[in-house]
Design a protein around this motif. Structure first.
Motif, PDB file in Angstrom:
ATOM      1  N   MET A   9       0.745  -1.243   0.015  1.00 29.29           N
ATOM      2  CA  MET A   9       0.089  -0.005   0.000  1.00 29.29           C
ATOM      3  C   MET A   9       0.837   1.223  -0.066  1.00 29.29           C
ATOM      4  N   ARG A  10       2.056   1.332   0.860  1.00 25.48           N
ATOM      5  CA  ARG A  10       2.655   2.634   0.848  1.00 25.48           C
ATOM      6  C   ARG A  10       3.302   2.790  -0.531  1.00 25.48           C
ATOM      7  N   TYR A  11       3.909   1.666  -1.128  1.00 24.22           N
ATOM      8  CA  TYR A  11       4.554   1.663  -2.530  1.00 24.22           C
ATOM      9  C   TYR A  11       3.451   2.423  -3.613  1.00 24.22           C
ATOM     10  N   PHE A  12       2.043   1.760  -3.426  1.00 24.93           N
ATOM     11  CA  PHE A  12       1.040   2.523  -4.270  1.00 24.93           C
ATOM     12  C   PHE A  12       0.891   3.913  -4.172  1.00 24.93           C
ATOM     13  N   LYS A  13       0.774   4.245  -2.895  1.00 27.28           N
ATOM     14  CA  LYS A  13       0.727   5.694  -2.473  1.00 27.28           C
ATOM     15  C   LYS A  13       1.885   6.389  -3.125  1.00 27.28           C
ATOM     16  N   THR A  14       3.072   6.068  -3.011  1.00 29.13           N
ATOM     17  CA  THR A  14       4.243   6.646  -3.489  1.00 29.13           C
ATOM     18  C   THR A  14       4.450   6.711  -4.755  1.00 29.13           C
ATOM     19  N   GLU A  15       3.897   5.751  -5.808  1.00 36.20           N
ATOM     20  CA  GLU A  15       3.835   5.701  -7.081  1.00 36.20           C
ATOM     21  C   GLU A  15       2.606   6.600  -7.619  1.00 36.20           C
TER      22      GLU A  15
ATOM     23  N   LEU B 182       2.415  -4.842 -11.110  1.00 39.86           N
ATOM     24  CA  LEU B 182       1.029  -4.823 -10.732  1.00 39.86           C
ATOM     25  C   LEU B 182       0.662  -3.304 -10.444  1.00 39.86           C
ATOM     26  N   VAL B 183       1.406  -2.619  -9.628  1.00 39.99           N
ATOM     27  CA  VAL B 183       1.073  -1.459  -9.378  1.00 39.99           C
ATOM     28  C   VAL B 183       1.300  -0.507 -10.559  1.00 39.99           C
ATOM     29  N   LYS B 184       2.435  -0.564 -11.247  1.00 40.83           N
ATOM     30  CA  LYS B 184       2.850   0.178 -12.592  1.00 40.83           C
ATOM     31  C   LYS B 184       1.783  -0.072 -13.414  1.00 40.83           C
ATOM     32  N   ILE B 185       1.046  -1.009 -13.728  1.00 39.92           N
ATOM     33  CA  ILE B 185      -0.079  -1.251 -14.726  1.00 39.92           C
ATOM     34  C   ILE B 185      -1.381  -0.545 -14.070  1.00 39.92           C
ATOM     35  N   LEU B 186      -1.321  -0.929 -12.947  1.00 37.34           N
ATOM     36  CA  LEU B 186      -2.680  -0.093 -12.542  1.00 37.34           C
ATOM     37  C   LEU B 186      -2.705   1.361 -12.576  1.00 37.34           C
ATOM     38  N   LEU B 187      -1.483   1.731 -12.385  1.00 38.65           N
ATOM     39  CA  LEU B 187      -1.322   3.274 -12.473  1.00 38.65           C
ATOM     40  C   LEU B 187      -1.401   3.764 -14.016  1.00 38.65           C
ATOM     41  N   ILE B 188      -0.704   3.073 -14.762  1.00 37.68           N
ATOM     42  CA  ILE B 188      -0.831   3.180 -16.005  1.00 37.68           C
ATOM     43  C   ILE B 188      -2.172   3.395 -16.552  1.00 37.68           C
ATOM     44  N   TYR B 189      -3.196   2.623 -16.374  1.00 33.72           N
ATOM     45  CA  TYR B 189      -4.736   2.666 -16.706  1.00 33.72           C
ATOM     46  C   TYR B 189      -5.097   3.649 -16.124  1.00 33.72           C
ATOM     47  N   LEU B 190      -5.023   3.993 -14.586  1.00 34.32           N
ATOM     48  CA  LEU B 190      -5.897   4.981 -14.008  1.00 34.32           C
ATOM     49  C   LEU B 190      -5.418   6.364 -14.680  1.00 34.32           C
TER      50      LEU B 190
ATOM     51  N   ILE C  97      14.780   0.662 -10.601  1.00 31.84           N
ATOM     52  CA  ILE C  97      14.322  -0.671 -10.667  1.00 31.84           C
ATOM     53  C   ILE C  97      14.976  -1.607  -9.692  1.00 31.84           C
ATOM     54  N   PHE C  98      16.097  -1.590  -9.617  1.00 35.13           N
ATOM     55  CA  PHE C  98      17.076  -2.339  -8.789  1.00 35.13           C
ATOM     56  C   PHE C  98      16.933  -1.830  -7.239  1.00 35.13           C
ATOM     57  N   GLN C  99      16.865  -0.902  -7.121  1.00 39.79           N
ATOM     58  CA  GLN C  99      16.205  -0.396  -5.696  1.00 39.79           C
ATOM     59  C   GLN C  99      15.022  -1.053  -5.121  1.00 39.79           C
ATOM     60  N   THR C 100      14.102  -0.918  -5.975  1.00 37.53           N
ATOM     61  CA  THR C 100      12.546  -1.157  -5.948  1.00 37.53           C
ATOM     62  C   THR C 100      12.662  -2.805  -5.733  1.00 37.53           C
ATOM     63  N   ALA C 101      13.295  -3.584  -6.389  1.00 36.33           N
ATOM     64  CA  ALA C 101      13.372  -4.915  -6.385  1.00 36.33           C
ATOM     65  C   ALA C 101      13.899  -5.515  -5.071  1.00 36.33           C
ATOM     66  N   LEU C 102      14.585  -4.625  -4.403  1.00 32.57           N
ATOM     67  CA  LEU C 102      15.000  -4.902  -2.871  1.00 32.57           C
ATOM     68  C   LEU C 102      13.859  -4.891  -1.928  1.00 32.57           C
ATOM     69  N   ARG C 103      13.148  -3.817  -2.337  1.00 31.55           N
ATOM     70  CA  ARG C 103      12.032  -3.708  -1.275  1.00 31.55           C
ATOM     71  C   ARG C 103      10.557  -4.454  -1.624  1.00 31.55           C
ATOM     72  N   CYS C 104      10.223  -4.864  -2.616  1.00 29.23           N
ATOM     73  CA  CYS C 104       9.092  -5.581  -2.825  1.00 29.23           C
ATOM     74  C   CYS C 104       9.345  -6.338  -4.034  1.00 29.23           C
ATOM     75  N   PRO C 105       8.328  -7.531  -4.285  1.00 27.87           N
ATOM     76  CA  PRO C 105       8.455  -8.683  -5.296  1.00 27.87           C
ATOM     77  C   PRO C 105       8.297  -7.640  -6.551  1.00 27.87           C
ATOM     78  N   VAL C 106       8.798  -8.516  -7.608  1.00 26.01           N
ATOM     79  CA  VAL C 106       8.817  -7.982  -8.964  1.00 26.01           C
ATOM     80  C   VAL C 106       7.163  -7.975  -9.492  1.00 26.01           C
ATOM     81  N   TRP C 107       6.513  -8.921  -9.238  1.00 25.10           N
ATOM     82  CA  TRP C 107       5.115  -8.959  -9.470  1.00 25.10           C
ATOM     83  C   TRP C 107       4.291  -8.068  -8.902  1.00 25.10           C
ATOM     84  N   LYS C 108       4.452  -7.544  -7.649  1.00 20.17           N
ATOM     85  CA  LYS C 108       3.752  -6.345  -7.078  1.00 20.17           C
ATOM     86  C   LYS C 108       4.287  -5.152  -7.670  1.00 20.17           C
TER      87      LYS C 108
END
Length: 254
Positions: free
Chosen positions: A1-7, A93-101, A79-90
Motif C-alpha cells: 500500500m505504501r508503494y502504491f501511494k508513493t507511485e 502490478l502497481v505500474k500497470i494499474l497506475l498506467i490505466y488510472l 528498478i534495482f532499488q525497488t526490487a529489494l523492497r518489494c517483489p517484481v510481481w507487485k
C-alpha cells in the motif's frame, strides 16, 4: 500500500498529468476548428471530434503521464532499488494499474473540460435525433444526465487509451527511448485496425475502433457489449502483467 501511494503521487502529482489533460482538450478543439467545426449541439460536436484522425493523438497524449515508468526506472536504475523492497510481481502490478488510472483520468478530465466549454456555446442536444437509436445514450439523455454520459463514454475511451499505454510501457522494456515509447499507441492502434480487420473481416468484436465504444452493440446484447471492454481490459492487463514480470525478473538476474 505504501508503494502504491508513493507511485500514485509520482503519477498524478506531476506537470505531465496536468499538461496531458489540457492536451486532450486542445486536440479536440484542433480537430473542430481545423476539420469539423462546432455543430448545433454538444453531442454532435463531441461525436465528430472523436471520429476524426486527431482523436488518435489523444490516445497518445494519455500515454504521457506514466507509460514511460519502466523506461525511466531502468534509465535511473531505480528498478534495482525497488526490487529489494518489494517483489517484481507487485512492482509490475502497481505500474500497470497506475498506467490505466492515469490514462483513464486524463481522457475523462480532458473530455469533460472540452464538453463544458462547448456547452457555453451550444445546447447539450439539438434537433438531431440519431442518438435515439443507441440505447446506451438514451439511458442518460432521457433522464437529462448529459454530463454523466460524457464521463462514462470517455471512461470507456480511457480503457482503450490505457490498453495502448500498457503496450507502450511494454515496448519501453526493449528500447528505452521516450519518443519511441510515445509513438507506440498511435502505431499500435493503426496496426491493430489493419491486421485485425484483415484476419477477422466479419467479426465486429475484434474491431479496435469500436471495441471500447459502449454505444456500439457488438454482440447484439446491450449488457454484454458493455461488459466486453472490461473483459478485454482485464485479460490484456493480466497478460501484460505476466509477460512484463517475467521480462523484468530475467533482466534483474542478468
Amino acid at each position: 500500500m505504501r508503494y502504491f501511494k508513493t507511485e500514485s503521487g509520482r503519477a498524478f502529482l506531476s506537470c505531465r498529468f496536468l499538461l496531458s489533460i489540457a492536451g486532450v482538450t486542445l486536440t479536440y478543439f484542433f480537430s473542430l476548428y481545423k476539420v469539423a467545426g462546432i455543430y448545433d449541439s454538444v453531442y454532435t460536436t463531441y461525436i465528430n471530434a472523436t471520429s476524426l484522425i486527431p482523436f488518435l493523438v489523444t490516445l497518445t497524449i494519455c500515454a504521457i503521464p506514466f507509460s514511460h515508468c519502466f523506461c525511466e526506472d531502468m534509465e535511473y536504475h531505480y528498478i534495482f532499488q525497488t526490487a529489494l523492497r518489494c517483489p517484481v510481481w507487485k512492482y509490475v502490478l502497481v505500474k500497470i494499474l497506475l498506467i490505466y488510472l492515469t490514462a483513464i483520468s486524463t481522457m475523462v478530465l480532458g473530455t469533460v473540460l472540452f464538453v463544458l466549454i462547448i456547452r457555453l456555446k451550444v445546447p447539450w442536444t439539438g434537433p438531431e435525433s440519431h442518438w435515439m437509436q443507441y440505447p446506451f445514450v438514451r439511458v442518460f439523455f432521457d433522464n437529462d444526465h448529459f454530463l454523466v454520459y460524457y464521463i462514462v463514454h470517455s471512461f470507456f475511451t480511457g480503457l482503450l487509451a490505457g490498453f495502448l499505454s500498457v503496450l507502450a510501457a511494454f515496448g519501453s522494456l526493449f528500447w528505452q527511448n521516450r519518443l519511441f515509447v510515445l509513438s507506440i499507441p498511435f502505431m499500435s492502434y493503426c496496426l491493430l485496425i489493419y491486421y485485425l480487420q484483415a484476419l477477422f473481416p466479419r467479426s465486429p468484436w475484434f474491431d479496435i475502433s469500436q471495441l471500447f465504444n459502449p454505444s456500439f452493440d457488438i454482440w447484439n446484447n446491450e449488457r454484454f457489449s458493455i461488459l466486453w471492454p472490461f473483459i478485454v481490459t482485464i485479460l490484456s492487463a493480466f497478460a501484460a502483467w505476466l509477460i512484463i514480470s517475467l521480462k523484468l525478473r530475467r533482466t534483474l538476474h542478468e
